[in-house]
Scaffold this motif. Structure first.
Motif, mmCIF file in Angstrom:
data_model
loop_
_atom_site.group_PDB
_atom_site.id
_atom_site.type_symbol
_atom_site.label_atom_id
_atom_site.label_comp_id
_atom_site.label_asym_id
_atom_site.label_seq_id
_atom_site.Cartn_x
_atom_site.Cartn_y
_atom_site.Cartn_z
ATOM 1 N N UNK A 1 0.861 -1.303 -0.023
ATOM 2 C CA UNK A 1 0.138 -0.182 0.017
ATOM 3 C C UNK A 1 0.939 1.405 0.047
ATOM 4 N N UNK A 2 1.971 1.349 0.621
ATOM 5 C CA UNK A 2 2.890 2.473 0.817
ATOM 6 C C UNK A 2 4.097 2.453 0.161
ATOM 7 N N UNK A 3 4.191 1.298 -0.809
ATOM 8 C CA UNK A 3 5.749 1.409 -1.444
ATOM 9 C C UNK A 3 6.299 0.296 -1.001
ATOM 10 N N UNK A 4 7.153 -0.346 -1.750
ATOM 11 C CA UNK A 4 8.263 -1.717 -1.182
ATOM 12 C C UNK A 4 9.598 -1.468 -1.550
ATOM 13 N N UNK B 1 8.573 -6.445 -10.708
ATOM 14 C CA UNK B 1 8.047 -5.262 -11.162
ATOM 15 C C UNK B 1 6.740 -5.218 -11.886
ATOM 16 N N UNK B 2 6.039 -6.216 -11.958
ATOM 17 C CA UNK B 2 4.619 -6.556 -12.374
ATOM 18 C C UNK B 2 3.793 -6.321 -11.060
ATOM 19 N N UNK B 3 4.060 -6.909 -10.056
ATOM 20 C CA UNK B 3 3.317 -7.049 -8.913
ATOM 21 C C UNK B 3 3.312 -5.536 -8.076
ATOM 22 N N UNK C 1 8.014 0.132 -6.644
ATOM 23 C CA UNK C 1 8.936 -0.614 -5.632
ATOM 24 C C UNK C 1 10.441 -0.237 -6.119
ATOM 25 N N UNK C 2 11.364 -0.450 -5.385
ATOM 26 C CA UNK C 2 12.759 -0.634 -5.777
ATOM 27 C C UNK C 2 13.409 -1.623 -5.645
ATOM 28 N N UNK D 1 26.529 -2.197 -6.305
ATOM 29 C CA UNK D 1 25.179 -2.226 -5.742
ATOM 30 C C UNK D 1 24.377 -1.899 -6.939
ATOM 31 N N UNK D 2 23.565 -2.605 -7.358
ATOM 32 C CA UNK D 2 22.458 -2.215 -8.122
ATOM 33 C C UNK D 2 21.229 -1.863 -7.746
ATOM 34 N N UNK D 3 20.565 -0.866 -8.205
ATOM 35 C CA UNK D 3 19.277 -0.345 -7.730
ATOM 36 C C UNK D 3 18.200 -0.357 -8.895
ATOM 37 N N UNK D 4 17.119 -0.976 -8.892
ATOM 38 C CA UNK D 4 16.275 -1.032 -10.013
ATOM 39 C C UNK D 4 14.996 -0.518 -9.711
#
Length: 357
Positions: A152-155, A179-181, A185-186, A269-272
């Motif tokens: 609800x508030x980001x993941x 990414x679909x669900x 998010x990050x 470190x990779x952030x997507x």
């Protein structure tokens, strides 16, 4: 009563990183990320003396330094995400005994720790759950665990030393399912190149006597390779493992590790994040809608008001998304429409034609 840990067991592979962290906290106190390392080790009945020589050797300290630096980097990513999503869910993928919530708990967020049932069993014995913290026993490739995550508030998903043991096809399935669900998010994780994987096989995996496990997944050129894998995340952040988050000046040992990690095995470190894609899409739609309604290009203040954002937040989204959506992006998919996104946003720092008259 202490918990007995035998050699060459799953339990042993979980506590060795804790022992390494204690060694680093002694030698490099500025790298300390948690306060409960010794407390956890005191609960264990284990022959630490048998590992002492290796852990205090140069090779042992290299590995322990790497682990502590990784924890700091992922903590930074979580803290940064919680600035804009204070009530978000933190998901610790392949958690082991990494107590990430103790490092990042802001009193509002939730945390989900996910790992195999035998790992979670040990974790439950050693780490007391805090309020808004949950342990989930599940294989990461069994996506049923995703049903339990509050979105609800980001993941923000983090994985410390986990994806090396995944096959590339499984990584693609997992990343795209996330990414679909989980819109908004990050996902932050560590990676290295093929040289790093070979070193891992010869040292960490061999020394721990782990059988039927290989080091499969690494990225030599992360942005290019992730694109070729058709990963749906965009606006990828790639930072140096050792220098991307803080620069420390230590003695020669640390400098050697810094060189090895940063230049030889290319640890990163990779952030997507996908939340910027969603946000810039909303800005685009709001800009076009306001232009139609108002009969003129809306100002940033008008766009921010429509979206319920502050001006600083709007500017931050546009700046962060520059690598994903350029201001030169066409505002319409029509071939006949040459207007660009930038054409619809008023620059209040300039004088309008009417104001010049």
């Amino acid at each position: 009563m202490k918990i007995k840990i035998n050699h060459n067991t799953v339990e042993e592979t979980l506590i060795i990183p804790l022992y390494g962290r204690m060694v680093i906290e002694e030698k490099y106190p500025n790298l300390k990320t948690t306060n409960n390392t010794k407390e956890i080790l005191d609960l264990l009945d284990y022959d630490f003396e048998s590992k002492k020589k290796k852990m205090y050797s140069k090779a042992g300290i290299y590995g322990a330094l790497e682990g502590c630096q990784r924890e700091y980097d992922l903590k930074w990513e979580i803290d940064n995400y919680l600035i804009s999503h204070p009530n978000a869910s933190i998901v610790n993928l392949g958690c082991g005994l990494l107590d990430i919530f103790s490092m990042t708990n802001n009193g509002l967020a939730k945390c989900y720790n996910i790992d195999f049932p035998d790992v979670i069993k040990i974790r439950n014995q050693l780490l007391k759950l805090k309020e808004n913290e949950y342990n989930i026993s599940c294989d990461l490739n069994d996506f049923s665990w995703m049903d339990e995550i509050d979105n609800k508030n980001g993941v923000i998903f983090v994985a410390a030393g986990v994806f090396y043991y995944f096959k590339r096809e499984d990584i693609i399935k997992l990343f795209n399912e996330l990414s679909n669900r989980f819109k908004g998010s990050s996902l932050a994780f560590d990676t290295c190149n093929k040289k790093g994987l070979k070193i891992m096989l010869k040292t960490v995996i061999k020394e721990a006597e782990i059988k039927d496990v290989g080091a499969f997944f690494g990225l030599s050129k992360p942005e290019k390779e992730l694109k070729e894998m058709n990963i749906k995340y965009n606006n990828i952040s790639i930072k140096s493992y050792m220098n991307g988050y803080r620069k420390l000046k230590y003695r020669l040992l640390y400098k050697i590790l810094n060189f090895l990690m940063d230049h030889y095995v290319k640890s990163r470190i990779i952030r997507l994040p996908i939340h910027m894609i969603d946000s810039i899409g909303k800005i685009r739609r709001a800009t076009i809608d306001l232009t139609t309604e108002l009969g003129h290009a809306p100002s940033k203040q008008e766009i921010a008001y429509r979206l319920g954002l502050s001006i600083s937040k709007l500017n931050s989204i546009i700046k962060s998304a520059q690598s994903t959506v350029s201001m030169d992006t066409p505002a319409s998919s029509s071939d006949d429409d040459s207007a660009k996104i930038a054409d619809f946003i008023v620059d209040n720092s300039t004088i309008s034609p009417d104001g010049k008259v």
